[in-house]
Design a protein around this motif. Structure first.
Motif, PDB file in Angstrom:
ATOM      1  N   ALA A  83     -16.499 -18.563  10.366  1.00 30.84           N
ATOM      2  CA  ALA A  83     -15.984 -19.612   9.497  1.00 30.84           C
ATOM      3  C   ALA A  83     -16.062 -19.234   8.028  1.00 30.84           C
ATOM      4  N   ASP A  84     -17.005 -18.332   7.671  1.00 31.54           N
ATOM      5  CA  ASP A  84     -17.159 -17.952   6.271  1.00 31.54           C
ATOM      6  C   ASP A  84     -16.279 -16.763   5.878  1.00 31.54           C
ATOM      7  N   ALA A  85     -15.489 -16.238   6.806  1.00 28.49           N
ATOM      8  CA  ALA A  85     -14.598 -15.122   6.466  1.00 28.49           C
ATOM      9  C   ALA A  85     -13.586 -15.572   5.413  1.00 28.49           C
ATOM     10  N   GLN A  86     -13.255 -14.646   4.511  1.00 29.22           N
ATOM     11  CA  GLN A  86     -12.324 -14.956   3.434  1.00 29.22           C
ATOM     12  C   GLN A  86     -10.911 -14.527   3.816  1.00 29.22           C
ATOM     13  N   LEU A  87      -9.969 -15.433   3.573  1.00 33.09           N
ATOM     14  CA  LEU A  87      -8.551 -15.148   3.766  1.00 33.09           C
ATOM     15  C   LEU A  87      -7.927 -14.805   2.415  1.00 33.09           C
ATOM     16  N   LEU A  88      -7.218 -13.708   2.357  1.00 37.33           N
ATOM     17  CA  LEU A  88      -6.434 -13.348   1.172  1.00 37.33           C
ATOM     18  C   LEU A  88      -4.966 -13.510   1.542  1.00 37.33           C
ATOM     19  N   ILE A  89      -4.334 -14.577   1.063  1.00 33.94           N
ATOM     20  CA  ILE A  89      -2.962 -14.908   1.431  1.00 33.94           C
ATOM     21  C   ILE A  89      -2.005 -14.170   0.511  1.00 33.94           C
ATOM     22  N   LEU A  90      -1.114 -13.363   1.116  1.00 38.62           N
ATOM     23  CA  LEU A  90      -0.181 -12.530   0.355  1.00 38.62           C
ATOM     24  C   LEU A  90       1.241 -12.752   0.866  1.00 38.62           C
ATOM     25  N   PRO A  91       2.166 -13.254   0.044  1.00 39.85           N
ATOM     26  CA  PRO A  91       3.568 -13.303   0.457  1.00 39.85           C
ATOM     27  C   PRO A  91       4.092 -11.895   0.704  1.00 39.85           C
ATOM     28  N   ALA A  92       4.904 -11.744   1.740  1.00 41.99           N
ATOM     29  CA  ALA A  92       5.388 -10.418   2.132  1.00 41.99           C
ATOM     30  C   ALA A  92       6.533  -9.924   1.278  1.00 41.99           C
ATOM     31  N   ASP A  93       7.130 -10.803   0.472  1.00 42.03           N
ATOM     32  CA  ASP A  93       8.381 -10.429  -0.198  1.00 42.03           C
ATOM     33  C   ASP A  93       8.264 -10.380  -1.717  1.00 42.03           C
ATOM     34  N   HIS A  94       7.043 -10.181  -2.231  1.00 40.17           N
ATOM     35  CA  HIS A  94       6.851 -10.018  -3.668  1.00 40.17           C
ATOM     36  C   HIS A  94       6.541  -8.563  -3.990  1.00 40.17           C
ATOM     37  N   LEU A  95       6.865  -8.168  -5.196  1.00 36.20           N
ATOM     38  CA  LEU A  95       6.602  -6.808  -5.660  1.00 36.20           C
ATOM     39  C   LEU A  95       5.491  -6.835  -6.696  1.00 36.20           C
ATOM     40  N   ILE A  96       4.500  -5.970  -6.525  1.00 33.87           N
ATOM     41  CA  ILE A  96       3.424  -5.785  -7.496  1.00 33.87           C
ATOM     42  C   ILE A  96       3.364  -4.301  -7.828  1.00 33.87           C
ATOM     43  N   LYS A  97       3.643  -3.966  -9.074  1.00 33.35           N
ATOM     44  CA  LYS A  97       3.698  -2.559  -9.477  1.00 33.35           C
ATOM     45  C   LYS A  97       2.320  -1.987  -9.796  1.00 33.35           C
ATOM     46  N   ASP A  98       1.412  -2.808 -10.317  1.00 32.23           N
ATOM     47  CA  ASP A  98       0.087  -2.332 -10.736  1.00 32.23           C
ATOM     48  C   ASP A  98      -0.927  -2.664  -9.645  1.00 32.23           C
ATOM     49  N   VAL A  99      -1.078  -1.759  -8.714  1.00 31.99           N
ATOM     50  CA  VAL A  99      -1.972  -2.012  -7.576  1.00 31.99           C
ATOM     51  C   VAL A  99      -3.428  -2.037  -8.030  1.00 31.99           C
ATOM     52  N   ALA A 100      -3.797  -1.208  -9.008  1.00 26.03           N
ATOM     53  CA  ALA A 100      -5.179  -1.208  -9.503  1.00 26.03           C
ATOM     54  C   ALA A 100      -5.532  -2.562 -10.108  1.00 26.03           C
ATOM     55  N   ALA A 101      -4.614  -3.174 -10.852  1.00 30.51           N
ATOM     56  CA  ALA A 101      -4.864  -4.499 -11.420  1.00 30.51           C
ATOM     57  C   ALA A 101      -4.965  -5.546 -10.315  1.00 30.51           C
ATOM     58  N   PHE A 102      -4.175  -5.379  -9.251  1.00 31.64           N
ATOM     59  CA  PHE A 102      -4.254  -6.288  -8.105  1.00 31.64           C
ATOM     60  C   PHE A 102      -5.626  -6.202  -7.456  1.00 31.64           C
ATOM     61  N   VAL A 103      -6.129  -4.998  -7.238  1.00 33.38           N
ATOM     62  CA  VAL A 103      -7.449  -4.821  -6.628  1.00 33.38           C
ATOM     63  C   VAL A 103      -8.519  -5.461  -7.503  1.00 33.38           C
ATOM     64  N   ALA A 104      -8.410  -5.285  -8.826  1.00 32.23           N
ATOM     65  CA  ALA A 104      -9.388  -5.875  -9.740  1.00 32.23           C
ATOM     66  C   ALA A 104      -9.326  -7.399  -9.694  1.00 32.23           C
ATOM     67  N   ALA A 105      -8.112  -7.967  -9.602  1.00 37.51           N
ATOM     68  CA  ALA A 105      -7.972  -9.423  -9.539  1.00 37.51           C
ATOM     69  C   ALA A 105      -8.612  -9.979  -8.266  1.00 37.51           C
ATOM     70  N   VAL A 106      -8.427  -9.281  -7.139  1.00 41.86           N
ATOM     71  CA  VAL A 106      -9.057  -9.720  -5.886  1.00 41.86           C
ATOM     72  C   VAL A 106     -10.579  -9.647  -6.009  1.00 41.86           C
ATOM     73  N   ASP A 107     -11.097  -8.592  -6.636  1.00 46.27           N
ATOM     74  CA  ASP A 107     -12.540  -8.473  -6.842  1.00 46.27           C
ATOM     75  C   ASP A 107     -13.073  -9.634  -7.681  1.00 46.27           C
ATOM     76  N   ASN A 108     -12.280 -10.099  -8.643  1.00 45.50           N
ATOM     77  CA  ASN A 108     -12.696 -11.245  -9.461  1.00 45.50           C
ATOM     78  C   ASN A 108     -12.618 -12.557  -8.690  1.00 45.50           C
ATOM     79  N   ALA A 109     -11.712 -12.639  -7.750  1.00 40.71           N
ATOM     80  CA  ALA A 109     -11.526 -13.885  -7.003  1.00 40.71           C
ATOM     81  C   ALA A 109     -12.563 -14.069  -5.902  1.00 40.71           C
ATOM     82  N   ARG A 110     -13.021 -12.998  -5.300  1.00 38.74           N
ATOM     83  CA  ARG A 110     -13.857 -13.114  -4.114  1.00 38.74           C
ATOM     84  C   ARG A 110     -15.180 -13.863  -4.338  1.00 38.74           C
TER      85      ARG A 110
END
Length: 485
Positions: free
Chosen positions: A109-136
């Motif tokens: 029940a405590d597992a975290q879901l990261l919801i990602l739309p399949a049809d969006h483009l993100i060019k800066d993957v490193a910034a995406f990883v950092a944003a997820v680290d901030n959200a968790r």
């Protein structure tokens, strides 16, 4: 910290990107100029996150095998794959409810879901990883975390998130969600610095989102719970499928997660981020991915232009000649041509909607149709005949089937075919053929290690794809499925 399960939500036909995006080949499968699909790019950035061992995808059952084909070349690390297969779309709230229930039951029940739309483009993957680290850490504390995109211009086609009180150096409470504004309001939002684009990405614990769903939209959660109890599960090496039962899933209200929960919950936080994000929501967004020439034209394919400026031309199979044009969007596919004013790219959806209303195949299918076993292309058709080019993957097989109203003549172009034709079983090599009468059970398979390519000539009074009686099938499709093969 608890387990992170990225969840890719793959829904929507992408009507604004017709004629490339269609109901049976929706927007996530659209190839970008670098050759990758939007779905593949979403998978790749999810796989780039730390400690991800399992990925969940919620998608339509009709595109399941196409999804596997897109994942296969990228999944070299053998990430475990879970699939929730919808019989039809019911918007994001039921999809996320099904994902949260599945994750809670199987991974805690405590597992975290990261919801990602399949049809969006993100060019800066490193910034995406950092944003997820901030959200968790916020999600771990019981927050529903959304990712707010720092706006680069006044955009009227997106919803906005207004920032509230700061929670830390990287996040804020959400004061409110705002519907798509007019141009003047959007400009004020950009200048004020308190508003972010709503990109539809979320990070949250399964138990927290389920609690909020139960409080605000209990009818959604109860319908999905009932559906999952009646749904078929299939588990194999590195892969799990949950095929949602149609009748019970239809009882789930059609509502977005924003309306259902996010706009009502007091637990929502936002992480502002700059990711090089685009929702690729129109041909105008696609053209921005391609460098322009000195006249402002962006062209894919062979073109001969005279006094043409500021045009987007995508024609990968035919030469396009153009004279005296300005600010047009031209997209050519084998069976449909789009010509649109560059300022009205959002209105392309009106063409797709009209085709759907008319029941026209160009809304749903391309001339080339992908199937679990390979693909077929309609080369020509007319009264009482249809000619197809059929490709079958090595080791793949069509279902054992029969047609009431048509005969078929199969000619092998390359590779080897194993054929069941009534009570006969035979191997056909290049330039060999067989004739199948109406009413005779038959099956085609590829026993070789290279693609089987063949020509099929159909003749008869009725040649619709729903004239199929299916006896058995390797891919678990229904015994009688109109429009599939």
């Amino acid at each position: 910290m608890s387990t992170l399960i990225p969840c890719i939500i793959a829904g929507g036909a992408g009507a604004r990107l017709w004629p490339v995006s269609r109901e049976a080949t929706p927007k996530p499968f659209m190839r970008l100029p670098d050759g990758d699909s939007l779905l593949q790019k979403t998978f790749a950035r999810a796989a780039a996150l730390k400690d991800v061992e399992r990925l969940l995808t919620v998608t339509n059952r009709e595109v399941f095998f196409r999804t596997l084909d897109d994942y296969r070349p990228l999944n070299q690390t053998r990430i475990e794959l879970d699939f929730i297969l919808e019989p039809f779309g019911r918007n994001t709230a039921p999809a996320i409810a099904a994902a949260a229930l599945h994750v809670s039951q199987r991974y805690g029940a405590d597992a975290q879901l990261l919801i990602l739309p399949a049809d969006h483009l993100i060019k800066d993957v490193a910034a995406f990883v950092a944003a997820v680290d901030n959200a968790r850490p916020l999600a771990e504390q019981g927050r529903l975390v959304t990712f707010g995109l720092v706006p680069t211009h006044a955009e009227t086609g997106f919803g906005y998130i207004e920032k509230g009180q700061a929670l830390n150096d990287h996040s804020f409470q959400v004061r409110r969600f705002i519907e798509k504004p007019d141009a003047a309001t959007a400009q004020r939002y950009v200048e004020g610095g308190q508003h972010l684009w709503n990109g539809g990405m979320f990070c949250m614990r399964a138990d927290v989102i389920l609690q909020e769903l139960r409080e605000f939209v209990p009818q959604v959660l109860s319908a999905v719970e009932h559906c999952l109890e009646r749904s078929y599960r299939k588990e194999g090496p590195h892969e799990l499928q949950v095929e949602l039962e149609s009748d019970s899933f239809a009882q789930a209200p059609d509502i977005s997660i924003d309306y259902a929960v996010m706009e009502r919950s007091k637990k929502v936080a936002v992480v502002p981020c700059q990711l090089g994000w685009s929702d690729i929501g129109s041909w105008q967004a696609v053209r921005e991915l391609i460098p322009a020439d000195e006249q402002g034209n962006q062209c894919t394919g062979e073109t001969v232009l005279h006094e043409v400026s500021n045009c987007y031309i995508d024609s990968r199979q035919r030469l396009v000649g153009a004279v005296g044009l300005d600010n047009l969007i031209i997209v050519d596919t084998p069976d449909a041509l789009l010509i649109a004013d560059g300022k009205r790219s959002q209105d392309v959806k009106l063409i797709a909607q009209e085709l759907k209303r008319l029941g026209h195949d160009a809304y749903r299918l391309h001339r080339t149709v992908n199937r679990p076993w390979g693909a077929y292309t309609v080369l020509e058709e007319g009264p009482r005949f249809k000619i197809k080019r059929i490709e079958v993957k090595p080791g793949a097989s069509l279902s054992l089937q029969m047609h009431h109203h048509r005969s078929e003549h199969w000619i092998v172009v390359s590779g080897m075919a194993r054929v069941i034709n009534g009570e006969d079983e035979l191997l056909l090599d290049t330039n060999e053929s067989t004739f199948i009468k109406p009413g005779r059970p038959h099956q085609l398979s590829n026993p070789g290690v290279i693609d089987l390519v063949m020509i099929e000539v159909q003749s008869g009074e009725y040649l619709g794809e729903d004239d199929i009686v299916r006896f058995n099938d390797l891919y678990g499709r229904a015994p009688i499925t109109p429009g599939t093969r």
